[in-house]
Design an enzyme around this catalytic site. Sequence first.
Site, short mmCIF file in Angstrom:
data_model
loop_
_atom_site.label_atom_id
_atom_site.label_comp_id
_atom_site.label_asym_id
_atom_site.label_seq_id
_atom_site.Cartn_x
_atom_site.Cartn_y
_atom_site.Cartn_z
CG ASN A 85 -1.72 1.25 1.38
OD1 ASN A 85 -1.77 2.08 0.46
ND2 ASN A 85 -2.37 1.41 2.53
CD1 TRP A 86 3.85 1.30 -2.88
CD2 TRP A 86 3.57 2.41 -4.82
NE1 TRP A 86 4.65 0.71 -3.83
CE2 TRP A 86 4.50 1.37 -5.02
CE3 TRP A 86 3.24 3.23 -5.90
CZ2 TRP A 86 5.12 1.15 -6.25
CZ3 TRP A 86 3.83 3.00 -7.12
CH2 TRP A 86 4.77 1.97 -7.30
CE LYS A 87 -0.11 3.12 4.79
NZ LYS A 87 0.04 3.19 6.24
CG HIS B 232 -5.68 1.93 5.13
ND1 HIS B 232 -5.24 2.86 6.04
CD2 HIS B 232 -4.69 1.01 5.00
CE1 HIS B 232 -4.02 2.52 6.43
NE2 HIS B 232 -3.67 1.41 5.82
CD GLU C 70 -2.76 5.45 6.72
OE1 GLU C 70 -2.75 5.49 5.48
OE2 GLU C 70 -1.84 4.93 7.38
CD GLU D 192 -3.40 -2.47 7.20
OE1 GLU D 192 -2.28 -2.70 6.74
OE2 GLU D 192 -4.02 -1.41 6.98
N GLY E 20 2.61 2.32 10.71
CA GLY E 20 3.54 3.43 10.55
C GLY E 20 4.24 3.81 11.84
CB SER F 35 5.38 -1.80 11.77
OG SER F 35 4.95 -0.47 12.02
N GLY G 265 2.96 -1.09 4.15
CA GLY G 265 3.03 0.32 3.81
C GLY G 265 4.46 0.72 3.49
P1 13P Z 1 3.17 0.41 7.55
O1 13P Z 1 3.68 -0.89 6.96
O2 13P Z 1 3.88 1.60 7.02
O3 13P Z 1 3.06 0.34 9.02
O4 13P Z 1 1.67 0.55 7.00
C1 13P Z 1 0.81 -0.51 7.14
C2 13P Z 1 -0.44 -0.19 6.40
O5 13P Z 1 -1.19 0.67 6.78
C3 13P Z 1 -0.70 -0.94 5.17
O6 13P Z 1 -1.99 -0.66 4.69
#
Ligand code: 13P
Length: 256
Positions: A13-15, A99, A101, A171, A177, A217, A238
């Site tokens: 997930n590149w966000k 997600h 976020e 998640e 993150g 993470s 991420g």
């Molecule tokens: P991180 O791997 O950066 O913690 O993000 C996880 C995530 O939200 C994947 O959708």
Amino acid sequence: MKKELRKVVIAGNWKMNMTPSQAKEAVKATAELTAGKNGCDVVLCVPFVDIAVAAEAACGTNVKIGAQNVHFEEKGAFTGEVSTSMLKEAGAEYVIIGHSERRQYFGETDETVNKRTKAALAAGLKVILCLGEVLEERQAGITAEIVSMQTKLDLAGISAEDLKNIIIAYEPVWAIGTGLTATPDQAEEVCAIIRNVVAGLYDTAAAEGLTIQYGGSMNDANAAELLSKVNVDGGLIGGASLVPEKFAKIVDAAQA
Ligand code: 13P
């Protein structure tokens, strides 16, 4: 519950990272580094504007492209939103929905997650449905209740046939993150709870066939241990997915 009944899926997930030109290079690099690694499916979920160029770069490789959200209406006055047909024509095969976020910052609810999921499935997209508890909920000892409720509400009205095109990504919000990863046992415990809820909603066969990823993470150092757990069928990654070499090592860890 038998892990061999399920497909292992490693998804990035590149966000909100990567311009189209950066995306092209990163997809190519990821495809080269993961070529022939057929022990899992490899997906990169990219920003909307990157989808077309990413899909072109991924063409003929084992990397599949996904989006990070989709609206439930097919078209109309929904400024800033993107429809399922737009995603498909641009080359997306997958879409992340719900997600944390989106839930935290953009008002996503279980009701809209459910509507988006139904629309995506009806359009033939594969859905990576995200859910998980926040820190306060874990500390209050209500993680099982929270993920059970999310699973039930997010899957409401979805048929067993459509469930085959859904991946659930567990998640824990406190692990996203933050560098704080759930322990393999914590990930296993909650993925098993989700699978049990799915068994109750559908049946054992549906639950045993469902891919449940862990996200939060996950990186090249901790992936192997997390993925060794019987109910953890992949990862949603991420930060580490932005670096093709790191992401490819996670794909390696999923080959076992
Ligand atoms: P991180 O791997 O950066 O913690 O993000 C996880 C995530 O939200 C994947 O959708």
